[in-house]
Design an enzyme around this catalytic site. Structure first.
Site, mmCIF file in Angstrom:
data_model
loop_
_atom_site.group_PDB
_atom_site.id
_atom_site.type_symbol
_atom_site.label_atom_id
_atom_site.label_comp_id
_atom_site.label_asym_id
_atom_site.label_seq_id
_atom_site.Cartn_x
_atom_site.Cartn_y
_atom_site.Cartn_z
ATOM 1 N N CYS A 46 0.840 -1.201 0.000
ATOM 2 C CA CYS A 46 0.000 0.000 0.000
ATOM 3 C C CYS A 46 0.873 1.249 0.000
ATOM 4 O O CYS A 46 1.773 1.387 0.823
ATOM 5 C CB CYS A 46 -0.887 -0.019 1.245
ATOM 6 N N CYS A 49 0.375 3.263 3.554
ATOM 7 C CA CYS A 49 0.733 2.736 4.877
ATOM 8 C C CYS A 49 2.042 3.365 5.363
ATOM 9 O O CYS A 49 2.905 3.721 4.564
ATOM 10 C CB CYS A 49 0.881 1.208 4.819
ATOM 11 N N ASN A 71 -0.143 15.820 -3.081
ATOM 12 C CA ASN A 71 -0.456 14.780 -4.062
ATOM 13 C C ASN A 71 0.659 14.691 -5.112
ATOM 14 O O ASN A 71 1.050 15.703 -5.695
ATOM 15 C CB ASN A 71 -1.797 15.108 -4.726
ATOM 16 N N ASP A 72 1.180 13.488 -5.301
ATOM 17 C CA ASP A 72 2.280 13.307 -6.256
ATOM 18 C C ASP A 72 1.799 13.469 -7.704
ATOM 19 O O ASP A 72 2.615 13.573 -8.618
ATOM 20 C CB ASP A 72 2.903 11.914 -6.070
ATOM 21 N N HIS A 108 -4.341 0.211 7.930
ATOM 22 C CA HIS A 108 -4.823 -0.047 6.579
ATOM 23 C C HIS A 108 -6.245 -0.625 6.573
ATOM 24 O O HIS A 108 -6.990 -0.460 5.599
ATOM 25 C CB HIS A 108 -3.859 -1.027 5.895
ATOM 26 N N ASN A 146 -13.248 10.080 -1.561
ATOM 27 C CA ASN A 146 -13.907 9.083 -2.409
ATOM 28 C C ASN A 146 -13.740 7.763 -1.709
ATOM 29 O O ASN A 146 -12.616 7.350 -1.429
ATOM 30 C CB ASN A 146 -13.226 8.975 -3.778
ATOM 31 N N GLY A 152 -14.230 5.638 -7.395
ATOM 32 C CA GLY A 152 -12.931 6.027 -7.921
ATOM 33 C C GLY A 152 -11.795 6.039 -6.916
ATOM 34 O O GLY A 152 -10.695 6.476 -7.242
ATOM 35 N N SER A 154 -8.645 4.948 -5.186
ATOM 36 C CA SER A 154 -7.592 4.151 -5.804
ATOM 37 C C SER A 154 -7.007 3.147 -4.821
ATOM 38 O O SER A 154 -6.187 2.323 -5.195
ATOM 39 C CB SER A 154 -6.496 5.085 -6.312
ATOM 40 N N HIS A 157 -6.951 2.010 1.809
ATOM 41 C CA HIS A 157 -6.409 2.646 3.025
ATOM 42 C C HIS A 157 -7.242 3.901 3.314
ATOM 43 O O HIS A 157 -7.480 4.701 2.413
ATOM 44 C CB HIS A 157 -4.933 3.015 2.815
ATOM 45 N N HIS A 159 -8.415 7.261 3.573
ATOM 46 C CA HIS A 159 -7.779 8.525 3.177
ATOM 47 C C HIS A 159 -8.773 9.437 2.481
ATOM 48 O O HIS A 159 -9.825 8.999 2.015
ATOM 49 C CB HIS A 159 -6.595 8.269 2.239
ATOM 50 N N GLN A 161 -8.860 13.668 0.407
ATOM 51 C CA GLN A 161 -8.050 14.619 -0.337
ATOM 52 C C GLN A 161 -8.467 16.038 -0.001
ATOM 53 O O GLN A 161 -9.567 16.272 0.488
ATOM 54 C CB GLN A 161 -8.241 14.414 -1.838
ATOM 55 N N HIS A 273 -18.453 21.826 2.378
ATOM 56 C CA HIS A 273 -18.637 23.136 1.766
ATOM 57 C C HIS A 273 -18.691 24.176 2.887
ATOM 58 O O HIS A 273 -19.618 24.164 3.696
ATOM 59 C CB HIS A 273 -19.959 23.194 0.978
ATOM 60 N N LYS A 303 -26.674 3.572 -9.300
ATOM 61 C CA LYS A 303 -27.395 4.552 -10.094
ATOM 62 C C LYS A 303 -26.394 5.237 -11.009
ATOM 63 O O LYS A 303 -25.337 5.690 -10.563
ATOM 64 C CB LYS A 303 -28.034 5.573 -9.157
HETATM 65 P P1 H2U Z 1 -8.186 8.617 -4.413
HETATM 66 O O1 H2U Z 1 -8.162 7.262 -3.792
HETATM 67 O O2 H2U Z 1 -9.422 9.408 -4.026
HETATM 68 O O3 H2U Z 1 -7.926 8.555 -5.884
HETATM 69 O O4 H2U Z 1 -6.966 9.451 -3.757
HETATM 70 C C1 H2U Z 1 -5.653 9.000 -3.785
HETATM 71 C C2 H2U Z 1 -4.740 10.067 -4.314
HETATM 72 O O5 H2U Z 1 -3.407 9.719 -3.994
HETATM 73 C C3 H2U Z 1 -4.777 10.228 -5.836
HETATM 74 O O6 H2U Z 1 -5.234 11.541 -6.136
HETATM 75 C C4 H2U Z 1 -2.544 10.158 -4.986
HETATM 76 C C5 H2U Z 1 -3.339 10.014 -6.272
HETATM 77 O O7 H2U Z 1 -2.928 11.002 -7.200
HETATM 78 N N1 H2U Z 1 -1.333 9.356 -4.936
HETATM 79 C C6 H2U Z 1 -0.129 9.960 -4.629
HETATM 80 O O8 H2U Z 1 -0.072 11.174 -4.448
HETATM 81 N N2 H2U Z 1 0.994 9.186 -4.508
HETATM 82 C C7 H2U Z 1 1.018 7.844 -4.740
HETATM 83 O O9 H2U Z 1 2.050 7.220 -4.579
HETATM 84 C C8 H2U Z 1 -0.188 7.160 -5.219
HETATM 85 C C9 H2U Z 1 -1.458 7.955 -5.198
HETATM 86 ZN ZN ZN Z 2 -2.300 1.010 3.745
#
Ligand code: H2U
Ligand code: ZN
Length: 333
Positions: A46, A49, A71-72, A108, A146, A152, A154, A157, A159, A161, A273, A303
């Site tokens: 993960c 983690c 965010n990367d 996790h 999300n 969506g 990903s 774990h 988390h 945003q 909001h 839906k």
């Molecule tokens: P979501 O599960 O809502 O997609 O959020 C995870 C975010 O984590 C996603 O926007 C970021 C993705 O760009 N991310 C990283 O910044 N680094 C990583 O190594 C993987 C995912």
């Molecule tokens: Zn994890």
């Protein structure tokens, strides 16, 4: 109303078509919940983690509570020069901002509904402090989550945003207009007047001293919720200790109910909001959270916004009142 009708969304000025005569009800039909796959407390694969490497090679610290990072693969970045493009009907403007990922817990295998209340409280404090910090540089700070692959996410774990930007996006723009004109006309916050009208409780799912969670009168998604502080609060940093503690309990409560609807982890998009910055110029705002879950009849039937909804207007078969009754019946025993 038992006949097909349209309900007005006081926050956005949009209408939703409600067709209560349709026989489908979300809790009828088969429940085909896929087997819940137990997650380990720590997953070496993960990228969220503690101590693990992310996609770009950065190593996460051995965090023990919450953890925030930029965010990367950010959709917005700060180093964007201000430019505009204006050619007749073709218009554009540059957008600066930043995107962060927030891990709710080092564990996790947890999610918000299964976390301890003190740990949910840490997430709430982080939402508030991040909002305060980002609002110094950006007009709009969007805290969201999300949950579930259907929405969506990903990674399982726990988390969420935060995206912050210099522009006021479409949805908050609509809410700003509506709340401002209501406040100018009546001197009170639109959503507090709305709560006043919801006293009968037919759409209320959970109520605490300081919060109300309800399926809004104008809900589009079957089990959509709006979560509103019962006092005039414009943005998250203003929340007081008791309101934060109360909110931690309320979130665990309503998200737990969701998971019991189909006996399966309920996917959703959730987000806050609050007043755009500078908040001092937005006293007409009332802080609130929206929860938009896509499920309809079972854990696998979702839906979709298609056809009439994309081309004409959004529609629902299950009334807000019956969805609220269903969620009310699913309180923890
Ligand atoms: P979501 O599960 O809502 O997609 O959020 C995870 C975010 O984590 C996603 O926007 C970021 C993705 O760009 N991310 C990283 O910044 N680094 C990583 O190594 C993987 C995912
Ligand atoms: Zn994890």
């Amino acid at each position: 109303m038992e006949v097909p009708h349209r309900r007005f969304n006081a926050l956005t000025r949009e209408w939703v078509l409600v067709s209560p005569n349709r026989t489908e009800r979300p809790w009828q039909g088969s429940i085909e919940a896929p087997p819940a796959s137990g997650r380990p407390e720590y997953d070496p694969g993960c990228y969220l983690c503690p101590g693990n490497g992310r996609a770009n090679g950065t190593i996460n610290p051995n965090y023990t509570s919450t953890f925030v990072f930029t965010n990367d693969f950010a959709a917005l970045r700060p180093d964007v020069d201000k430019t505009k493009y204006n050619e007749g009907l073709l218009r554009a403007e540059s957008a600066a901002g930043t995107c962060r990922v927030i891990c709710y817990s080092p564990r996790h295998d947890l999610d918000m509904a299964s976390m301890d209340q003190v740990d949910i409280r840490s997430v709430i404090d982080l939402w508030a402090s991040q909002t305060k910090e980002l609002a110094e540089n950006y007009r709009w700070v969007q805290v969201f989550e999300n949950r579930g692959a259907a929405m969506g996410a990903s990674n399982p774990h726990p988390h969420g945003q935060i995206w912050a930007g210099t522009a006021l996006p479409n949805e908050p723009q609509k809410e700003d207009t509506q709340q401002r004109s209501h406040f100018e006309r009546t001197g009170s916050a639109l959503l507090l007047d709305y709560l006043d009208q919801e006293k009968r409780g037919e759409r209320t799912v959970a109520l605490t001293d300081s919060w109300a969670a309800l399926v809004p009168y104008w809900a589009v998604w079957p089990f959509e919720l709006i979560i509103i502080p019962r006092r005039h609060v414009t943005s998250m940093p203003e929340l007081m200790t008791n309101e934060r503690n109360d909110l931690a309990g309320l979130l665990a409560d309503v998200l737990g109910r969701y998971d019991r609807v189909f006996d399966h982890p309920f996917p959703y998009s959730f987000g806050w909001h609050g007043a755009p910055s500078p908040t001092s110029e937005h006293n007409h705002w009332q802080l609130h959270a929206h929860v938009f879950p896509p499920l309809l009849r079972s854990a696998t039937v979702r839906k979709h916004m298609v056809g009439y909804e994309l081309l004409a207007e959004e529609q629902r078969d299950v009334t807000a009142e019956s969805a609220a009754a269903r969620l009310r019946s699913l309180g923890a025993t």
